[in-house]
Design an enzyme around this catalytic site. Structure first.
Site, PDB file in Angstrom:
ATOM      1  N   GLY A  30       0.790  -1.149   0.152  1.00 50.41           N
ATOM      2  CA  GLY A  30      -0.181  -0.018   0.013  1.00 50.41           C
ATOM      3  C   GLY A  30       0.966   1.296   0.098  1.00 50.41           C
ATOM      4  O   GLY A  30       0.508   2.189   0.440  1.00 50.41           O
ATOM      5  N   GLY A  31       1.991   1.340  -0.474  1.00 52.18           N
ATOM      6  CA  GLY A  31       3.000   2.438  -0.698  1.00 52.18           C
ATOM      7  C   GLY A  31       3.610   2.806   0.587  1.00 52.18           C
ATOM      8  O   GLY A  31       4.349   3.842   0.504  1.00 52.18           O
TER       9      GLY A  31
ATOM     10  N   HIS B  30      -2.857   2.274 -12.501  1.00 53.86           N
ATOM     11  CA  HIS B  30      -3.122   1.192 -11.466  1.00 53.86           C
ATOM     12  C   HIS B  30      -4.247   0.566 -12.304  1.00 53.86           C
ATOM     13  O   HIS B  30      -5.420   0.912 -12.300  1.00 53.86           O
ATOM     14  CB  HIS B  30      -3.623   1.379 -10.272  1.00 53.86           C
TER      15      HIS B  30
ATOM     16  N   GLU C 266      -3.535  -7.221 -10.017  1.00 59.53           N
ATOM     17  CA  GLU C 266      -3.238  -5.657 -10.253  1.00 59.53           C
ATOM     18  C   GLU C 266      -1.825  -5.533 -10.862  1.00 59.53           C
ATOM     19  O   GLU C 266      -0.850  -6.260 -10.582  1.00 59.53           O
ATOM     20  CB  GLU C 266      -2.651  -5.197  -8.803  1.00 59.53           C
TER      21      GLU C 266
ATOM     22  N   ARG D  53      -9.623 -11.917  -3.229  1.00 56.22           N
ATOM     23  CA  ARG D  53     -11.124 -11.701  -2.629  1.00 56.22           C
ATOM     24  C   ARG D  53     -11.796 -10.914  -3.774  1.00 56.22           C
ATOM     25  O   ARG D  53     -11.207 -10.702  -4.634  1.00 56.22           O
ATOM     26  CB  ARG D  53     -10.893 -10.926  -1.253  1.00 56.22           C
TER      27      ARG D  53
END
Ligand code: MV4
Length: 505
Positions: A164-165, A208, A277, A294
């Site tokens: 998450g960066g 993204h 992703e 998920r």
């Protein structure tokens, strides 16, 4: 083939409502779980049954595996749908479900674990021939200098245990490398208890772009095209769309990304709905970022362009059924957006704005879908993610979808709490957004225009304060004993929203 006659939805809010809807259409009984704060929540009213699982904090209710499994035993549910977040990617919970003889609607624990560790996933993807960003372990400063020279500047330092960066650092020149490495290590140690850092070639102005995949337990796996999720604020997605504006004229790249995503899923024997992703470079190159094991928040826009109900497919696959269609059968039409409507104040740094929704009018009409857990009178709790709803629109073209999005946002009325609707309204007027010309840095680069308060004129401010006073007076009058006899609502004082489900304490 396990029969699934009753599903416990181990989640809350909009996703719980969303899952219950597909269960109803499949004539499968639904069980909701609720905490103290969610006693009156919409998902509790929509389900056939509801079971109390603990106090408001998620750590004492929705995340307590024993309580969730006790609710399964108490209701005789034969499957669990985890939604997203909470226990949805918890391999130990999947094993506990299996031990309890309950079908977990999702992938195997092994697939979750293979994709749960960034380094393990990266190694697995390299083995499967999935493109990853060129990179290497950081090592010491000298090793890092050598790797960075080979990769070419700019490079990106990342925490191996991170995500998450967090702990990410862009390094433009060799002279900044040593100090950046030191800061990256200390942040990684502080945030994740592990100071391991690796270095990658920095992808400039990336998008993204993620691919939805769907696999059954019989070796069949398809992709359902892409979603562009580049409109993010501090690594939180805010608006998503499909098809990606960057790939409108490059469906060959989408086909390639889709094939790579299917290969990634098959490499870990994935079963169910998942998302791969990627970082998409300006030159059309793409690189594996991670796989989410998920159902994603933004899944509705894929459903809108393909007509496929992903929750229905998850349940079918979990019951052992074959997909029953091939990649050539998957067709997409039109364009869809999703706007995440949060109880946050964009003029106060997107601070959460919990409280009671005094008035609510959600948009509808042609091409509108608003997946929501909210209703007029609902309390938005500070204990949970402040997502009120996901406003989704579909139209035949992107241009028409932008017009529809503008119309729908204009219809959306929420009183009593602040929301990020003004941000969305400003976004839909932004010229670069309208052209689809943006990357992952878009919000950061436009935050001032997207979040500026539109000052009210003196006259407007005066009438607004009068309206607020009248509204408040009406609310207080409505609270007087005579008005609370409950005769006006059905069920002797029970909320008019009550749908007659069985409430178990
Ligand atoms: C990158 C990158 C550029 N080059 N890696 C951010 C969080 C994590 N998902 C990976 N991220 C990035 N990795 C390389 N080699 C730029 C980002 C990035 C980003 C990626 C996806 C969505 C939003 C983002 C916002 C800032 C940076």
């Amino acid at each position: 083939m396990p029969t699934i006659a009753k599903v416990l939805v181990a989640n809350r809010g909009e996703i719980a409502c969303r899952v219950i809807r597909s269960l109803k259409e499949m004539n499968i009984a639904s069980v909701a779980v609720y905490s103290d704060a969610d006693r009156e929540a919409l998902h509790v009213r929509m389900a056939d049954e509801a079971v109390y699982v603990g106090p408001t904090p998620s750590s004492e209710s929705y995340l307590v595996q024993e309580n969730i499994l006790a609710a399964v035993a108490a209701t005789g549910a034969d499957a669990i749908h985890p939604g997203y977040g909470f226990l949805s990617e918890n391999a130990s919970f999947v094993r506990a479900c299996t031990d309890a003889g309950v079908t977990f609607i999702g992938p195997s624990p092994e697939a979750m674990e293979a994709m749960g560790s960034k380094t393990a996933a990266r190694a697995k993807m390299i083995e499967a021939g999935v493109p990853v960003v060129p990179g290497a372990d950081a090592g010491d400063v000298e090793d890092l200098k050598k790797s960075a020279r080979e990769l070419g500047y700019p490079v990106m330092l990342k925490a191996s245990a991170g995500g998450g960066g967090k702990g990410m650092r862009l390094v433009e020149r060799e002279e900044d490398l040593a100090s950046s490495l030191e800061r990256a290590r200390s942040e990684a140690a502080k945030s994740f208890g592990d100071d391991t850092v690796y270095v990658e070639k920095a992808i400039i102005r990336p998008r993204h772009v993620e691919i939805q995949v769907l696999a059954d337990g019989h070796g069949n796996c398809v992709h359902l095209f892409e979603r562009d999720c580049s409109i993010q604020r501090r690594h939180q997605k805010v608006v998503e769309e499909t098809p990606s504006p960057a790939l409108r004229e490059r469906r060959d790249i989408v086909d390639e990304m889709g094939a790579v995503a299917v290969r990634a899923a098959k490499a870990v024997n994935y079963v169910g709905a998942g998302t791969v992703e990627f970082l998409l470079g300006e030159d059309g190159s793409f690189y594996f970022l991670e796989m989410n094991t998920r159902l994603q928040v933004e899944h509705p826009i894929t459903e809108l362009i393909t007509g496929i109900d992903l929750v229905r497919e998850q349940v079918r696959v979990a019951a052992g059924e074959e997909l029953g269609y091939a990649q050539s059968d998957i067709v997409a039409r039109g364009h869809a957006f999703e706007c995440r409507v949060y109880a946050e104040d964009p003029h106060m740094g997107f601070m959460p704005s919990p409280g009671k929704i005094a008035r609510l009018r959600q948009p509808s009409g042609p091409g509108i879908r608003d997946d929501s857990g909210a209703y007029e009178g609902a309390e938005i709790s500070p204990s949970y993610d402040p997502l009120i709803s996901k406003l989704c629109v579909w139209a035949p073209t992107r241009e028409l979808a932008v017009d529809r999005l503008r119309r729908a946002l204009g219809e959306y009325v929420v009183c009593g709490i602040k929301t990020n609707l003004p941000f969305h309204l400003a976004l839909v007027e932004n010229e670069a957004f309208q052209k689809g010309d943006y990357d992952t840095g878009f919000i950061a680069a436009n935050e001032d225009t997207l979040c500026k308060a539109t000052p009210l004129s003196g006259e407007d401010a005066k009438w607004l304060s009068i309206a607020a006073a009248v509204f408040q007076a009406k609310e207080e009058a409505a609270q007087l004993p005579a008005a609370r006899s409950g005769t006006a609502s059905s069920g002797g004082g029970r909320s008019p929203w009550w749908l007659g489900g069985t409430l178990r304490h």
